[in-house]
Design a protein around this motif. Structure first.
Motif, short mmCIF file in Angstrom:
data_model
loop_
_atom_site.label_atom_id
_atom_site.label_comp_id
_atom_site.label_asym_id
_atom_site.label_seq_id
_atom_site.Cartn_x
_atom_site.Cartn_y
_atom_site.Cartn_z
N ALA A 1 100.16 -15.12 -16.82
CA ALA A 1 99.19 -14.61 -17.80
C ALA A 1 99.44 -15.23 -19.17
O ALA A 1 98.49 -15.53 -19.91
CB ALA A 1 99.28 -13.09 -17.88
N GLY A 2 100.71 -15.45 -19.51
CA GLY A 2 101.05 -16.10 -20.77
C GLY A 2 100.54 -17.52 -20.86
O GLY A 2 100.30 -18.04 -21.95
N LEU A 3 100.36 -18.16 -19.70
CA LEU A 3 99.81 -19.51 -19.65
C LEU A 3 98.29 -19.51 -19.54
O LEU A 3 97.67 -20.56 -19.43
CB LEU A 3 100.41 -20.26 -18.45
N GLY A 4 97.70 -18.31 -19.53
CA GLY A 4 96.25 -18.20 -19.45
C GLY A 4 95.71 -18.22 -18.03
O GLY A 4 94.52 -18.41 -17.81
N VAL A 5 96.59 -18.01 -17.05
CA VAL A 5 96.19 -18.03 -15.64
C VAL A 5 95.88 -16.61 -15.20
O VAL A 5 96.70 -15.71 -15.38
CB VAL A 5 97.32 -18.61 -14.75
N GLU A 6 94.71 -16.42 -14.63
CA GLU A 6 94.34 -15.11 -14.08
C GLU A 6 94.81 -15.05 -12.64
O GLU A 6 94.46 -15.90 -11.82
CB GLU A 6 92.83 -14.90 -14.13
N VAL A 7 95.62 -14.06 -12.32
CA VAL A 7 96.13 -13.89 -10.96
C VAL A 7 95.16 -13.00 -10.20
O VAL A 7 94.82 -11.91 -10.65
CB VAL A 7 97.54 -13.26 -10.98
N VAL A 8 94.73 -13.48 -9.05
CA VAL A 8 93.83 -12.72 -8.18
C VAL A 8 94.57 -12.48 -6.86
O VAL A 8 95.00 -13.43 -6.21
CB VAL A 8 92.52 -13.47 -7.92
N VAL A 9 94.71 -11.22 -6.49
CA VAL A 9 95.34 -10.85 -5.22
C VAL A 9 94.21 -10.43 -4.28
O VAL A 9 93.56 -9.41 -4.50
CB VAL A 9 96.36 -9.70 -5.42
N LEU A 10 93.98 -11.23 -3.26
CA LEU A 10 92.84 -10.99 -2.38
C LEU A 10 92.89 -9.62 -1.73
O LEU A 10 91.86 -8.97 -1.56
CB LEU A 10 92.78 -12.08 -1.30
N GLN A 11 94.08 -9.16 -1.39
CA GLN A 11 94.24 -7.85 -0.74
C GLN A 11 93.77 -6.71 -1.65
O GLN A 11 93.36 -5.66 -1.17
CB GLN A 11 95.71 -7.66 -0.38
N LEU A 12 93.82 -6.92 -2.98
CA LEU A 12 93.46 -5.86 -3.93
C LEU A 12 92.01 -5.92 -4.38
O LEU A 12 91.55 -5.04 -5.10
CB LEU A 12 94.36 -5.94 -5.16
N GLY A 13 91.30 -6.96 -4.02
CA GLY A 13 89.93 -7.10 -4.50
C GLY A 13 89.93 -7.53 -5.95
O GLY A 13 90.87 -8.16 -6.43
N LYS A 14 88.91 -7.18 -6.68
CA LYS A 14 88.79 -7.60 -8.09
C LYS A 14 89.39 -6.54 -9.00
O LYS A 14 88.72 -5.84 -9.73
CB LYS A 14 87.31 -7.84 -8.43
N LEU A 15 90.71 -6.42 -8.97
CA LEU A 15 91.43 -5.48 -9.82
C LEU A 15 91.90 -6.23 -11.05
O LEU A 15 92.55 -7.27 -10.94
CB LEU A 15 92.63 -4.90 -9.07
N ASP A 16 91.56 -5.74 -12.24
CA ASP A 16 92.00 -6.36 -13.49
C ASP A 16 93.46 -6.02 -13.72
O ASP A 16 93.78 -4.90 -14.12
CB ASP A 16 91.12 -5.87 -14.65
N LEU A 17 94.35 -6.96 -13.47
CA LEU A 17 95.78 -6.71 -13.58
C LEU A 17 96.27 -6.66 -15.01
O LEU A 17 97.43 -6.36 -15.25
CB LEU A 17 96.55 -7.79 -12.81
N THR A 18 95.37 -6.92 -15.98
CA THR A 18 95.77 -6.87 -17.39
C THR A 18 95.41 -5.55 -18.05
O THR A 18 95.88 -5.28 -19.15
CB THR A 18 95.11 -8.03 -18.17
N SER A 19 94.61 -4.72 -17.40
CA SER A 19 94.25 -3.42 -17.96
C SER A 19 95.41 -2.44 -17.76
O SER A 19 96.27 -2.66 -16.89
CB SER A 19 92.99 -2.87 -17.28
N PRO A 20 95.46 -1.36 -18.52
CA PRO A 20 96.52 -0.37 -18.31
C PRO A 20 96.56 0.16 -16.88
O PRO A 20 97.63 0.27 -16.28
CB PRO A 20 96.19 0.73 -19.31
N ALA A 21 95.40 0.47 -16.31
CA ALA A 21 95.35 0.97 -14.94
C ALA A 21 95.77 -0.12 -13.95
O ALA A 21 96.48 0.15 -12.97
CB ALA A 21 93.96 1.47 -14.60
N GLY A 22 95.39 -1.34 -14.21
CA GLY A 22 95.76 -2.46 -13.36
C GLY A 22 97.26 -2.72 -13.39
O GLY A 22 97.88 -3.01 -12.37
N LYS A 23 97.86 -2.61 -14.57
CA LYS A 23 99.31 -2.80 -14.71
C LYS A 23 100.07 -1.71 -13.95
O LYS A 23 101.09 -1.98 -13.31
CB LYS A 23 99.72 -2.80 -16.17
N LEU A 24 99.58 -0.48 -14.02
CA LEU A 24 100.21 0.62 -13.28
C LEU A 24 100.12 0.37 -11.78
O LEU A 24 101.11 0.48 -11.06
CB LEU A 24 99.55 1.95 -13.65
N MET A 25 98.94 0.01 -11.32
CA MET A 25 98.73 -0.25 -9.90
C MET A 25 99.60 -1.42 -9.45
O MET A 25 100.22 -1.38 -8.38
CB MET A 25 97.26 -0.56 -9.63
N LEU A 26 99.69 -2.45 -10.26
CA LEU A 26 100.51 -3.61 -9.94
C LEU A 26 101.97 -3.23 -9.79
O LEU A 26 102.64 -3.64 -8.82
CB LEU A 26 100.35 -4.67 -11.04
#
Length: 67
Positions: free
Chosen positions: A23-48
């Motif tokens: 994320a620090g390099l500007g790369v968006e990580v997409v985990v196919l198993q999770l669908g389109k979950l925003d891993l940068t949001s507070p809820a996404g960070k908790l889920m991650l």
């Protein structure tokens, strides 16, 4: 893009560090198993964090079966 969360690292802290580093390099990580979950949001960070811990537990249980 990765198919499953446990493919990003050996344990939960490693997975979280890898995603943070990317994320620090500007790369968006997409985990196919999770669908389109925003891993940068507070809820996404908790889920991650929770899913990374579960993936680590599953890996440890699998290693215990082989010993």
């Amino acid at each position: 893009m990765v198919s499953k969360l446990d493919r990003l690292g050996r344990d939960a802290p490693d997975v979280l560090a890898t995603i943070k580093s990317l994320a620090g390099l500007g790369v968006e990580v997409v985990v196919l198993q999770l669908g389109k979950l925003d891993l940068t949001s507070p809820a996404g960070k908790l889920m991650l964090a929770m899913l990374a811990a579960v993936a680590e537990m599953e890996r440890d249980q699998g290693n215990d079966r082989w010993i």
